[in-house]
Design an enzyme around this catalytic site. Structure first.
Site, PDB file in Angstrom:
ATOM      1  N   THR A  50      18.804  -9.589  -7.101  1.00  0.00           N
ATOM      2  CA  THR A  50      19.739 -10.280  -7.987  1.00  0.00           C
ATOM      3  C   THR A  50      19.119 -11.539  -8.585  1.00  0.00           C
ATOM      4  O   THR A  50      19.315 -11.858  -9.770  1.00  0.00           O
ATOM      5  CB  THR A  50      21.031 -10.646  -7.236  1.00  0.00           C
TER       6      THR A  50
ATOM      7  N   THR B 204      22.498  -5.591 -11.047  1.00  0.00           N
ATOM      8  CA  THR B 204      21.154  -5.633 -10.451  1.00  0.00           C
ATOM      9  C   THR B 204      20.812  -4.293  -9.806  1.00  0.00           C
ATOM     10  O   THR B 204      19.669  -3.843  -9.827  1.00  0.00           O
ATOM     11  CB  THR B 204      21.084  -6.741  -9.384  1.00  0.00           C
ATOM     12  N   ASN B 205      21.857  -3.631  -9.269  1.00  0.00           N
ATOM     13  CA  ASN B 205      21.632  -2.425  -8.463  1.00  0.00           C
ATOM     14  C   ASN B 205      21.224  -1.199  -9.271  1.00  0.00           C
ATOM     15  O   ASN B 205      20.751  -0.217  -8.698  1.00  0.00           O
ATOM     16  CB  ASN B 205      22.883  -2.117  -7.646  1.00  0.00           C
TER      17      ASN B 205
ATOM     18  N   THR C  11     -22.765  14.771  12.643  1.00  0.00           N
ATOM     19  CA  THR C  11     -21.397  14.837  13.155  1.00  0.00           C
ATOM     20  C   THR C  11     -21.329  13.934  14.374  1.00  0.00           C
ATOM     21  O   THR C  11     -22.220  13.953  15.222  1.00  0.00           O
ATOM     22  CB  THR C  11     -21.009  16.274  13.547  1.00  0.00           C
TER      23      THR C  11
ATOM     24  N   SER D 129     -27.297 -13.777   2.445  1.00  0.00           N
ATOM     25  CA  SER D 129     -27.279 -14.703   3.576  1.00  0.00           C
ATOM     26  C   SER D 129     -27.732 -16.088   3.150  1.00  0.00           C
ATOM     27  O   SER D 129     -28.580 -16.255   2.275  1.00  0.00           O
ATOM     28  CB  SER D 129     -28.203 -14.185   4.688  1.00  0.00           C
ATOM     29  N   SER D 130     -27.170 -17.091   3.821  1.00  0.00           N
ATOM     30  CA  SER D 130     -27.587 -18.472   3.584  1.00  0.00           C
ATOM     31  C   SER D 130     -28.704 -18.879   4.528  1.00  0.00           C
ATOM     32  O   SER D 130     -29.270 -19.963   4.384  1.00  0.00           O
ATOM     33  CB  SER D 130     -26.390 -19.409   3.775  1.00  0.00           C
TER      34      SER D 130
END
Length: 473
Positions: free
Chosen positions: A97, A136-137, A182, A313-314
């Site tokens: 609503t 609203t519905n 597998t 990577s840092s």
């Protein structure tokens, strides 16, 4: 600020805002997620209001001046204008609503402007004019169906593009033999192209299912008003408003045979969400496989190389991570979580209405959008740039025991198992262990352990026998 009134009293509203007191109360009441109502839902609601205004105009229920102003304002919002005027939290009580009233008030104030008035003077009324013959519905679930359909179409296209990218790799990698696995253990030979063909087929299924499920959303309950009975709504309006909605949305919408059913029950959204979850499962599995196949690259499987899109990577210079599949994995997890929320919300409806459609809308629409973006990113930034490490794949095949199943029809289980044990103990290829056993000549071994033949249906021994008799295999 300007002062507005409703039956609960007075409230201050920013004088520049297009929304009114109902929206302001909802803003104060629902500071929950910090995420706004999905803009596609707002646009769809605007089109519903346009269709209603057009129907009411043609039937003589709404003055032409007001109707045309509402229609113009609604088309502006449907085109993406004034979206900053819909500030409500996506999670809200009232079965939608608050969002419906937000749209009503913005349309009323914009229409008032178009008629020469000032915001807040309401030359066009939000309830009596914009919301005429609506609830609203019936408006909210109708708009949610429209928004979902509109988002499913680009998702279907994105899945088609991903399928195409996978099929291109299927053809490119058709001649590359590698170990099939597998339970993460060496199994039998397979081509890299065959692996990608399975990915493409899974996406093809998802694409078709998502394309077809759009049909399940086309029935709407617009005109059913509060509980689907159509109270306070002229019969001629119910039929005409659907016609106008088809016109303005360009979608094949139809009035539900039982509007009470569609007002009560939200199971169609569970169905759509379930198919989104299935697609997320397939996307996530493919992304995980790509990470695994590219792992290492020197200490893992290393059978393929993913495009290098950013430093990984840092602290470890030169390291590149499979960031695109990782991101897609996370998106898949999120879509699966969205599905659970949709399921619980749809199940929790009571009697004539589901009060939790705002939650359904939030999770469903974001899940569709997230899958669309994920499929596009996976196709363009990952799959299309994958390269195969052909020589490495060949080396893995040569040094593995995956040829053993080909010996079964010729030697039987026990003799084959003995050869496999011998190969493991001596750390030699199975071809070498087979020759050492003297159970087969070198020529027979070469013919029987043909890699390409072992990636196709049939039994290699019988194929050889047919060839020796001059028959067709």
């Amino acid at each position: 600020m300007r002062t507005e009134k409703d039956f609960l009293g007075e409230k201050e509203v920013n004088k520049e805002a297009y929304w009114g007191i109902h929206t302001q109360r909802a803003l104060d009441n629902f500071p929950l997620s910090g995420q706004r109502v999905h803009p596609q839902l707002i646009k769809a609601l605007a089109l519903v209001k346009v269709a209603a205004a057009q129907a009411n105009l043609e039937l003589g229920y709404l003055e032409e001046e007001k109707a045309l102003a509402i229609i113009e304002a609604g088309m502006e919002i449907a085109a993406g204008k004034l979206l900053d005027q819909f500030p409500l939290d996506a999670l809200q009580g009232g079965a939608g609503t608050s969002t419906n009233m937000n749209v009503n008030e913005v349309l009323a104030n914009r229409a008032t402007e178009l008629l020469g008035g000032q915001k807040g003077t309401y030359l066009v009324d939000s309830c009596n004019d914009v919301n005429m013959h609506q609830s609203t519905n019936d408006v909210f679930p109708t708009a949610l169906r429209i928004a979902a359909i509109q988002l499913l179409l680009p998702l279907s296209q994105a899945m088609a593009e991903l399928q195409n990218a996978l099929q291109e790799k299927e053809a490119e990698f058709a001649g590359i033999i590698k170990p099939g696995r597998t339970q993460l253990q060496d199994a039998v030979p397979i081509t890299l192209g065959q692996e990608f063909s399975a990915y493409a087929q899974a996406i093809a299924r998802d694409r078709w299912r998502l394309y077809k499920v759009e049909e399940r959303l086309r029935q709407v309950n617009l005109g059913g008003t509060a509980v689907g009975t159509g109270i306070n709504t002229p019969k001629e309006y119910i039929y005409l408003v659907i016609e106008k909605l088809r016109q303005y949305t360009s979608l094949g919408l139809a009035r539900a045979e039982n509007m009470i059913d569609l007002t009560q029950n939200a199971d169609v959204f569970v169905e759509v969400s379930g198919l989104l979850k299935a697609a997320a499962v397939n996307l996530g599995k493919i992304a995980s496989d790509l990470r695994l196949l590219s792992s290492g690259p020197h200490t893992g499987l290393g059978e393929i190389q993913l495009p290098e899109v950013q430093a990984g990577s840092s602290i470890m210079p030169g390291k590149v991570n499979p960031v695109i599949p990782e991101a897609v994995n996370q998106a898949a997890f999120q879509v699966i979580a969205h599905d659970l929320a949709v399921t619980l919300a749809c199940q929790s409806g009571q009697l004539e209405l589901n009060a939790f459609l705002p939650l359904v809308a939030h999770h469903l629409l974001h899940a569709i959008e997230l899958l669309t973006n994920s499929a596009q990113v996976l196709a363009e930034k990952c799959v299309r740039g994958i390269r195969a490490n052909k020589d490495h794949c060949q080396l893995l095949v040569e040094n593995s025991l995956i040829m053993a199943p080909a010996l079964l029809p010729y030697l039987g289980y026990e003799k084959t198992a003995a050869i496999v044990r011998e190969a493991r103990q001596k750390n030699i290829p199975i071809r070498s262990a087979l020759l050492e056993s003297q159970l087969m000549t070198e020529e027979e071994a070469e013919r029987l352990l043909d890699y390409r033949e072992l990636t196709r249906p049939g039994v290699a021994y019988h194929k050889l026998k047919m060839k020796s008799l001059g028959g067709e295999v």
